[in-house]
Design a protein around this motif. Sequence first.
Motif, PDB file in Angstrom:
ATOM      1  N   ASP A 118      43.852  47.322 -16.062  1.00 42.41           N
ATOM      2  CA  ASP A 118      43.902  46.072 -16.821  1.00 42.41           C
ATOM      3  C   ASP A 118      43.099  45.029 -16.054  1.00 42.41           C
ATOM      4  OD1 ASP A 118      44.462  43.906 -18.410  1.00 42.41           O
ATOM      5  OD2 ASP A 118      46.486  43.617 -17.649  1.00 42.41           O
ATOM      6  N   GLU A 163      42.175  42.322 -19.266  1.00 38.72           N
ATOM      7  CA  GLU A 163      42.645  43.019 -20.466  1.00 38.72           C
ATOM      8  C   GLU A 163      41.658  44.082 -20.953  1.00 38.72           C
ATOM      9  OE1 GLU A 163      45.684  40.661 -22.982  1.00 38.72           O
ATOM     10  OE2 GLU A 163      43.954  39.332 -22.802  1.00 38.72           O
ATOM     11  N   ILE A 212      44.458  49.751 -28.275  1.00 41.35           N
ATOM     12  CA  ILE A 212      44.713  49.044 -29.524  1.00 41.35           C
ATOM     13  C   ILE A 212      43.958  49.631 -30.708  1.00 41.35           C
ATOM     14  CG2 ILE A 212      42.888  47.328 -29.131  1.00 41.35           C
ATOM     15  CD1 ILE A 212      44.809  45.253 -30.420  1.00 41.35           C
ATOM     16  N   HIS A 250      50.747  45.777 -28.944  1.00 46.23           N
ATOM     17  CA  HIS A 250      49.638  44.917 -28.524  1.00 46.23           C
ATOM     18  C   HIS A 250      49.838  43.532 -29.125  1.00 46.23           C
ATOM     19  CE1 HIS A 250      46.976  48.025 -26.741  1.00 46.23           C
ATOM     20  NE2 HIS A 250      47.615  48.817 -27.581  1.00 46.23           N
ATOM     21  N   ARG A 251      49.556  42.527 -28.326  1.00 47.97           N
ATOM     22  CA  ARG A 251      49.768  41.157 -28.799  1.00 47.97           C
ATOM     23  C   ARG A 251      48.835  40.802 -29.947  1.00 47.97           C
ATOM     24  NH1 ARG A 251      45.776  37.816 -27.273  1.00 47.97           N
ATOM     25  NH2 ARG A 251      44.425  38.466 -25.551  1.00 47.97           N
ATOM     26  N   GLU A 252      47.658  41.426 -29.990  1.00 41.10           N
ATOM     27  CA  GLU A 252      46.659  41.020 -30.979  1.00 41.10           C
ATOM     28  C   GLU A 252      47.041  41.401 -32.409  1.00 41.10           C
ATOM     29  OE1 GLU A 252      44.373  41.913 -27.122  1.00 41.10           O
ATOM     30  OE2 GLU A 252      46.074  42.746 -28.238  1.00 41.10           O
ATOM     31  N   THR A 263      54.269  47.986 -24.036  1.00 42.57           N
ATOM     32  CA  THR A 263      52.851  47.632 -24.022  1.00 42.57           C
ATOM     33  C   THR A 263      52.125  48.690 -23.201  1.00 42.57           C
ATOM     34  OG1 THR A 263      53.337  46.169 -22.158  1.00 42.57           O
ATOM     35  CG2 THR A 263      53.164  45.153 -24.342  1.00 42.57           C
ATOM     36  N   GLU A 264      50.798  48.719 -23.289  1.00 43.03           N
ATOM     37  CA  GLU A 264      50.089  49.777 -22.563  1.00 43.03           C
ATOM     38  C   GLU A 264      49.972  49.469 -21.085  1.00 43.03           C
ATOM     39  OE1 GLU A 264      46.105  50.509 -23.773  1.00 43.03           O
ATOM     40  OE2 GLU A 264      45.527  48.399 -23.750  1.00 43.03           O
TER      41      GLU A 264
END
Length: 347
Positions: free
Chosen positions: A230, A233, A269, A295-297, A321-322
């Motif tokens: 990460d 991101e 994602i 994923h937040r997106e 989350t990843e």
Amino acid sequence: MTQPQGALLVGSVNYDDAEQTMRTAAEIIGPRLKRIPDGEVGKRFHWIMFQPDVLGQAAGLERVGDAPVWLRDLDARPLRIADGADAASLRLPPLGYASAAVDSYAIFRRLRDEGVIAPGVRFQVSLPTVVAVVSAFFSGEDRAAIEPVYTAALLRELDEILAAIPHAELAIQWDVASELGIIERAAVGGRTMSAWWPGDPFDGLLLRLVDLIDSVPEDVEVGVHLCYGDIAEAHFIEPADTANLVHFANGISVAADRALSWLHLPVPIDRDDEAYFAPLADLAPVEELYLGLVHREDGVDGATRRIAVASRFVPVFGVATECGIGRAPEGTTEGIFETHAAVAAVW
């Protein structure tokens, strides 16, 4: 479609203090969590990047380069063994993981006593592997020389954690990211991550991880977070599918003397296709499997889409989350927690 069973917080959380992390996780995700971390707050905000500042205090180790490389308030310059220094005689200072765990456990225990955290939830401590630190901050022959020294220091941190926190309340997670970058021959900052490994790295990396897993007593839960990194991101390299993850995880199942309490695998994602998930059909049984498909997106919609495809290849899993969300944009944490709660069933 399978409804995922439970949720896992991978580790880092974008809050400034441990109490806010644990309190908010308990309030929003609550009974879906078997374990709660402290969010890797403070100097641990960027995973292992505080380690050069710690190791640079040791006599016999030097920083490489004259000017600091600032990452917020951390100097991320790599290190070298000083000319004439004997690596085996190096005395490393405390690495900072044990002291942070002891301080955060006191907060965890208070919140549990107040009823904020439910009885039976464990305190989760995430630790890096030796390979991560040694491969990131040392080069050339220094890597092999410093590896046993850093291994001993990290195990001292683990022993201190085990001595300070009741085993029935503790869960240790090994964060395994650099290993996958090495196996995949990824490059970071113009450096090939596999430079330390002239041949096939798989067996050596696997056995090093298994030694760490087996260092955790049977009455303490132990989990593995497999990751593709990460950096702002972004991954070290985009995985073609879950085949290497499954191969590595199955190797752990065979080689480790003790069973994993949980296994976490990342899901990029943009991967909601069968080709990415298909190798999961060959994954050896694990007590708890968590897929990092939140994923937040794209929130609930994206997670639901990925859950539907994953369900075709693995019958039971939880969500995560990843990677950690410590570097996620400010103000997004509650939304990410809410996605976990929306798509996962309670235990």
